[in-house]
Design a protein around this motif. Sequence first.
Motif, PDB file in Angstrom:
ATOM      1  N   THR A  73       0.808  -1.222   0.000  1.00 11.38           N
ATOM      2  CA  THR A  73       0.000   0.000   0.000  1.00 11.38           C
ATOM      3  C   THR A  73       0.845   1.278   0.000  1.00 11.38           C
ATOM      4  O   THR A  73       0.325   2.358   0.252  1.00 11.38           O
ATOM      5  CB  THR A  73      -0.937   0.017   1.212  1.00 11.38           C
ATOM      6  OG1 THR A  73      -0.168  -0.064   2.412  1.00 11.38           O
ATOM      7  CG2 THR A  73      -1.925  -1.142   1.158  1.00 11.38           C
ATOM      8  N   MET A 104       2.000   6.626   3.250  1.00 11.56           N
ATOM      9  CA  MET A 104       0.609   6.813   3.639  1.00 11.56           C
ATOM     10  C   MET A 104       0.557   7.668   4.893  1.00 11.56           C
ATOM     11  O   MET A 104       1.545   7.761   5.632  1.00 11.56           O
ATOM     12  CB  MET A 104      -0.051   5.462   3.933  1.00 11.56           C
ATOM     13  CG  MET A 104      -0.039   4.475   2.789  1.00 11.56           C
ATOM     14  SD  MET A 104      -0.809   2.924   3.290  1.00 11.56           S
ATOM     15  CE  MET A 104      -2.534   3.404   3.263  1.00 11.56           C
ATOM     16  N   ASP A 156      -3.381   5.612   8.522  1.00  9.79           N
ATOM     17  CA  ASP A 156      -3.637   4.539   7.564  1.00  9.79           C
ATOM     18  C   ASP A 156      -2.542   3.478   7.616  1.00  9.79           C
ATOM     19  O   ASP A 156      -2.813   2.278   7.481  1.00  9.79           O
ATOM     20  CB  ASP A 156      -3.762   5.102   6.151  1.00  9.79           C
ATOM     21  CG  ASP A 156      -5.129   5.718   5.894  1.00  9.79           C
ATOM     22  OD1 ASP A 156      -5.990   5.635   6.796  1.00  9.79           O
ATOM     23  OD2 ASP A 156      -5.346   6.274   4.812  1.00  9.79           O
ATOM     24  N   ASN A 209      -0.110   1.254  -4.066  1.00 11.02           N
ATOM     25  CA  ASN A 209      -1.401   1.846  -3.685  1.00 11.02           C
ATOM     26  C   ASN A 209      -1.718   3.055  -4.564  1.00 11.02           C
ATOM     27  O   ASN A 209      -0.859   3.890  -4.847  1.00 11.02           O
ATOM     28  CB  ASN A 209      -1.363   2.258  -2.216  1.00 11.02           C
ATOM     29  CG  ASN A 209      -2.761   2.403  -1.628  1.00 11.02           C
ATOM     30  OD1 ASN A 209      -3.665   1.666  -1.975  1.00 11.02           O
ATOM     31  ND2 ASN A 209      -2.916   3.346  -0.730  1.00 11.02           N
ATOM     32  N   VAL A 238      -4.143   6.486  -5.585  1.00 11.09           N
ATOM     33  CA  VAL A 238      -5.006   7.532  -5.026  1.00 11.09           C
ATOM     34  C   VAL A 238      -6.448   7.364  -5.493  1.00 11.09           C
ATOM     35  O   VAL A 238      -7.361   7.969  -4.933  1.00 11.09           O
ATOM     36  CB  VAL A 238      -4.497   8.940  -5.416  1.00 11.09           C
ATOM     37  CG1 VAL A 238      -3.174   9.223  -4.743  1.00 11.09           C
ATOM     38  CG2 VAL A 238      -4.409   9.100  -6.920  1.00 11.09           C
ATOM     39  N   ALA A 280      -7.980   4.443  -5.432  1.00 12.71           N
ATOM     40  CA  ALA A 280      -8.485   3.234  -4.766  1.00 12.71           C
ATOM     41  C   ALA A 280      -8.823   2.132  -5.770  1.00 12.71           C
ATOM     42  O   ALA A 280      -9.797   1.412  -5.632  1.00 12.71           O
ATOM     43  CB  ALA A 280      -9.697   3.544  -3.906  1.00 12.71           C
ATOM     44  N   TYR A 287      -5.669   0.408  -0.001  1.00 10.09           N
ATOM     45  CA  TYR A 287      -6.230   0.762   1.307  1.00 10.09           C
ATOM     46  C   TYR A 287      -6.620   2.237   1.278  1.00 10.09           C
ATOM     47  O   TYR A 287      -5.815   3.108   0.939  1.00 10.09           O
ATOM     48  CB  TYR A 287      -5.251   0.535   2.460  1.00 10.09           C
ATOM     49  CG  TYR A 287      -5.930   0.836   3.798  1.00 10.09           C
ATOM     50  CD1 TYR A 287      -6.721  -0.123   4.416  1.00 10.09           C
ATOM     51  CD2 TYR A 287      -5.842   2.097   4.371  1.00 10.09           C
ATOM     52  CE1 TYR A 287      -7.392   0.154   5.597  1.00 10.09           C
ATOM     53  CE2 TYR A 287      -6.523   2.389   5.553  1.00 10.09           C
ATOM     54  CZ  TYR A 287      -7.298   1.417   6.151  1.00 10.09           C
ATOM     55  OH  TYR A 287      -7.973   1.706   7.306  1.00 10.09           O
ATOM     56  N   ASP A 288      -7.876   2.494   1.635  1.00  5.99           N
ATOM     57  CA  ASP A 288      -8.362   3.871   1.670  1.00  5.99           C
ATOM     58  C   ASP A 288      -9.421   3.959   2.767  1.00  5.99           C
ATOM     59  O   ASP A 288     -10.254   3.065   2.909  1.00  5.99           O
ATOM     60  CB  ASP A 288      -8.979   4.249   0.313  1.00  5.99           C
ATOM     61  CG  ASP A 288      -9.448   5.696   0.287  1.00  5.99           C
ATOM     62  OD1 ASP A 288      -8.659   6.582   0.673  1.00  5.99           O
ATOM     63  OD2 ASP A 288     -10.601   5.937  -0.098  1.00  5.99           O
ATOM     64  N   SER A 289      -9.371   5.014   3.570  1.00  2.00           N
ATOM     65  CA  SER A 289     -10.351   5.165   4.645  1.00  2.00           C
ATOM     66  C   SER A 289     -10.777   6.622   4.771  1.00  2.00           C
ATOM     67  O   SER A 289     -10.035   7.539   4.403  1.00  2.00           O
ATOM     68  CB  SER A 289      -9.767   4.694   5.983  1.00  2.00           C
ATOM     69  OG  SER A 289      -8.748   5.569   6.423  1.00  2.00           O
ATOM     70  N   ASP A 290     -11.975   6.830   5.268  1.00  2.00           N
ATOM     71  CA  ASP A 290     -12.424   8.185   5.611  1.00  2.00           C
ATOM     72  C   ASP A 290     -13.443   8.094   6.740  1.00  2.00           C
ATOM     73  O   ASP A 290     -13.989   7.033   7.029  1.00  2.00           O
ATOM     74  CB  ASP A 290     -13.012   8.924   4.399  1.00  2.00           C
ATOM     75  CG  ASP A 290     -14.238   8.237   3.810  1.00  2.00           C
ATOM     76  OD1 ASP A 290     -15.170   7.918   4.575  1.00  2.00           O
ATOM     77  OD2 ASP A 290     -14.274   8.016   2.591  1.00  2.00           O
TER      78      ASP A 290
END
Length: 353
Positions: free
Chosen positions: A54, A73, A77, A110, A112, A114, A143-146
């Motif tokens: 990632t 990252m 993350d 990884n 941007v 996703a 891997y992406d989170s918000d």
Amino acid sequence: MKLNRNKIVAVIALLSVLTFSACKKMRYVTMDALQPAQIAFPAHVKKLLIVNRTKFEKNRAVNIIEGVLTGEMPGEDKANVQELMTVMQQTLAQSPRFEIVLATEVLGGNSVTASFPSSLEWSKIEELCNQYQADAVLAIEVYDSDFIVTNGKRLVDKKVDNNGSSKTIKVDEYYAEGVANVKVGFKVYNPKGRSIIDQQLFSRSNTWQGVGSTATDAALNLIGKVQATKQVTKTAGISYAHKIAAMPIKIKRAFYAKGRAAEIATGKRQADVNDWQGAIETWEAGVANASNKDAGKLCYNIAVAYEVLGDLPKAKEWVSKAYVDYGNKKARSYASTLDRRVQSDQRVNEQLK
């Protein structure tokens, strides 16, 4: 009106007693089993390497100003991906299917957007497998989170004291709602034959709410972003682990505890102390002299006991006897349940070869 109310109360009380009595007639036993994986791996794959892929690659970032992406990252993350790998290792350790090892290096890939990057070169996969003595590579490639927070105010009912009695009034309640979203991309490389066993983009989310008498109180009572995304990340890891490996589960079965035949209760007591073979002998001895109804219960109980002992063919034999010979209605659905159990166990055995 008073009479009707009394009748309603009496009926409810009677139903409660009947429900309680029905529950007392049955006993429950819990046993262990393995749930088959949804994704079958080749038999030669015994040691699985989990790799973190990632790390951002700057040359893949389109329309991003140079310097915004540093190849690393965000700290949160990075910690979540490490937590993801750890929880997958812990979860898969519960299965007899794989030996799990975690790679120490972090590979680039990884995006941007996703989306999955191009697959790793097979020479790199073979290098990793040789380095860690692994048979296949499970790469975490996305891997992406918000964490999105909304807030507001609403009217709610509140009981307050009014000169010794209570009354309900409308009051303002402030709320803060947080939604954590996580996307994780898994890809499994099989160097033998150079094939991709699986590629899936997992999306997981969860919602939390904090309330209070002020907007500040509501925000303070809401889960934090770090904890929220960590929880959802772990859920994604556990879910994928259950897809790729046969995992232990608990199975609950009911059997008869009461009947006119004394052997039903005697065998139940033997089962209570885990003497299932003794319970089988007691229940079987009672069949010949029991009424059809109790004979069906005894045969049903024997079937459950054999399932507890792991003898599914014998369980099938006795549940069929309970339904065919004595007309026990529960036995028909239990027979179908046993059929599914047999099929499930056959799949597990194939996956564990």
